[in-house]
Scaffold this motif. Sequence first.
Motif, PDB file in Angstrom:
ATOM      1  N   ASN A   9      20.988 -34.465 -10.815  1.00 34.76           N
ATOM      2  CA  ASN A   9      19.548 -34.425 -10.971  1.00 34.76           C
ATOM      3  C   ASN A   9      18.868 -34.719  -9.644  1.00 34.76           C
ATOM      4  O   ASN A   9      19.383 -35.462  -8.807  1.00 34.76           O
ATOM      5  N   CYS A  10      17.692 -34.146  -9.470  1.00 29.25           N
ATOM      6  CA  CYS A  10      16.879 -34.311  -8.276  1.00 29.25           C
ATOM      7  C   CYS A  10      16.514 -35.790  -8.101  1.00 29.25           C
ATOM      8  O   CYS A  10      16.133 -36.459  -9.065  1.00 29.25           O
ATOM      9  N   LEU A  11      16.637 -36.289  -6.880  1.00 34.84           N
ATOM     10  CA  LEU A  11      16.304 -37.694  -6.608  1.00 34.84           C
ATOM     11  C   LEU A  11      14.818 -37.986  -6.781  1.00 34.84           C
ATOM     12  O   LEU A  11      14.428 -39.118  -7.018  1.00 34.84           O
ATOM     13  N   GLU A  12      13.975 -36.964  -6.688  1.00 33.42           N
ATOM     14  CA  GLU A  12      12.530 -37.169  -6.797  1.00 33.42           C
ATOM     15  C   GLU A  12      12.028 -36.970  -8.218  1.00 33.42           C
ATOM     16  O   GLU A  12      11.413 -37.855  -8.795  1.00 33.42           O
ATOM     17  N   CYS A  13      12.269 -35.808  -8.805  1.00 30.89           N
ATOM     18  CA  CYS A  13      11.661 -35.490 -10.107  1.00 30.89           C
ATOM     19  C   CYS A  13      12.648 -35.585 -11.272  1.00 30.89           C
ATOM     20  O   CYS A  13      12.264 -35.429 -12.425  1.00 30.89           O
ATOM     21  N   ASN A  14      13.911 -35.810 -10.976  1.00 30.19           N
ATOM     22  CA  ASN A  14      14.957 -35.973 -11.969  1.00 30.19           C
ATOM     23  C   ASN A  14      15.286 -34.689 -12.736  1.00 30.19           C
ATOM     24  O   ASN A  14      15.927 -34.726 -13.774  1.00 30.19           O
ATOM     25  N   GLU A  15      14.831 -33.538 -12.231  1.00 30.47           N
ATOM     26  CA  GLU A  15      15.180 -32.244 -12.830  1.00 30.47           C
ATOM     27  C   GLU A  15      16.616 -31.891 -12.457  1.00 30.47           C
ATOM     28  O   GLU A  15      17.145 -32.359 -11.454  1.00 30.47           O
ATOM     29  N   LYS A  16      17.224 -31.032 -13.254  1.00 28.79           N
ATOM     30  CA  LYS A  16      18.585 -30.584 -12.986  1.00 28.79           C
ATOM     31  C   LYS A  16      18.595 -29.718 -11.719  1.00 28.79           C
ATOM     32  O   LYS A  16      17.723 -28.872 -11.518  1.00 28.79           O
ATOM     33  N   ILE A  17      19.575 -29.948 -10.857  1.00 27.67           N
ATOM     34  CA  ILE A  17      19.696 -29.206  -9.602  1.00 27.67           C
ATOM     35  C   ILE A  17      20.640 -28.035  -9.801  1.00 27.67           C
ATOM     36  O   ILE A  17      21.731 -28.176 -10.341  1.00 27.67           O
ATOM     37  N   VAL A  18      20.193 -26.873  -9.332  1.00 26.53           N
ATOM     38  CA  VAL A  18      21.004 -25.670  -9.369  1.00 26.53           C
ATOM     39  C   VAL A  18      21.312 -25.282  -7.926  1.00 26.53           C
ATOM     40  O   VAL A  18      20.413 -25.294  -7.083  1.00 26.53           O
ATOM     41  N   GLY A  19      22.554 -24.960  -7.633  1.00 24.22           N
ATOM     42  CA  GLY A  19      22.891 -24.534  -6.273  1.00 24.22           C
ATOM     43  C   GLY A  19      24.077 -25.297  -5.738  1.00 24.22           C
ATOM     44  O   GLY A  19      24.993 -25.658  -6.482  1.00 24.22           O
ATOM     45  N   ARG A  20      24.035 -25.534  -4.443  1.00 26.54           N
ATOM     46  CA  ARG A  20      25.148 -26.185  -3.766  1.00 26.54           C
ATOM     47  C   ARG A  20      25.509 -27.513  -4.403  1.00 26.54           C
ATOM     48  O   ARG A  20      24.664 -28.225  -4.937  1.00 26.54           O
ATOM     49  N   GLU A  21      26.761 -27.852  -4.288  1.00 26.67           N
ATOM     50  CA  GLU A  21      27.291 -29.074  -4.889  1.00 26.67           C
ATOM     51  C   GLU A  21      26.716 -30.335  -4.249  1.00 26.67           C
ATOM     52  O   GLU A  21      26.514 -31.348  -4.914  1.00 26.67           O
ATOM     53  N   ASP A  22      26.436 -30.286  -2.947  1.00 30.09           N
ATOM     54  CA  ASP A  22      25.956 -31.472  -2.240  1.00 30.09           C
ATOM     55  C   ASP A  22      24.423 -31.570  -2.179  1.00 30.09           C
ATOM     56  O   ASP A  22      23.874 -32.447  -1.516  1.00 30.09           O
ATOM     57  N   LYS A  23      23.731 -30.711  -2.896  1.00 31.00           N
ATOM     58  CA  LYS A  23      22.274 -30.708  -2.906  1.00 31.00           C
ATOM     59  C   LYS A  23      21.738 -31.966  -3.595  1.00 31.00           C
ATOM     60  O   LYS A  23      22.280 -32.411  -4.603  1.00 31.00           O
ATOM     61  N   LYS A  24      20.660 -32.541  -3.047  1.00 34.07           N
ATOM     62  CA  LYS A  24      20.084 -33.761  -3.614  1.00 34.07           C
ATOM     63  C   LYS A  24      18.719 -33.542  -4.255  1.00 34.07           C
ATOM     64  O   LYS A  24      18.249 -34.374  -5.019  1.00 34.07           O
TER      65      LYS A  24
END
Length: 116
Positions: free
Chosen positions: A4-19
């Motif tokens: 999940n996004c560190l800011e909005c807590n939405e699910k992250i789609v894309g690279r494995e190391d994305k924050k």
Amino acid sequence: MSKNCLECNEKIVGREDKKFCSDGCRNTYNNKINKDSTNYMRNVNNKLRKNYRILLALNVDGKSKTTRTKLLSKGFDFTYFTYILNTNTGNTYHFVYDQGYRLLENDYYMLVKKEF
């Protein structure tokens, strides 16, 4: 494994190391982390910036002279600087980042720019 996004807590789609889910969330998060934490810090940083702009405007050639009265009339505050440099010749320079000043006689100041 979903992150999940560190800011909005939405699910992250894309690279494995994305924050973060977007550039907007990344900027908002970093702005929160890097903001001046107290009013005191913010005020000191504002005074340093003001002093720097004044020295920069009066010292276009990298070395010049001015008076204490002129500095004060532009709002310069002598209590805020980033460091002091004592030379081998016994001169003392006060610096605001790379812009410095040294007291001469009769309330004149020599303005200098330190090259790094």
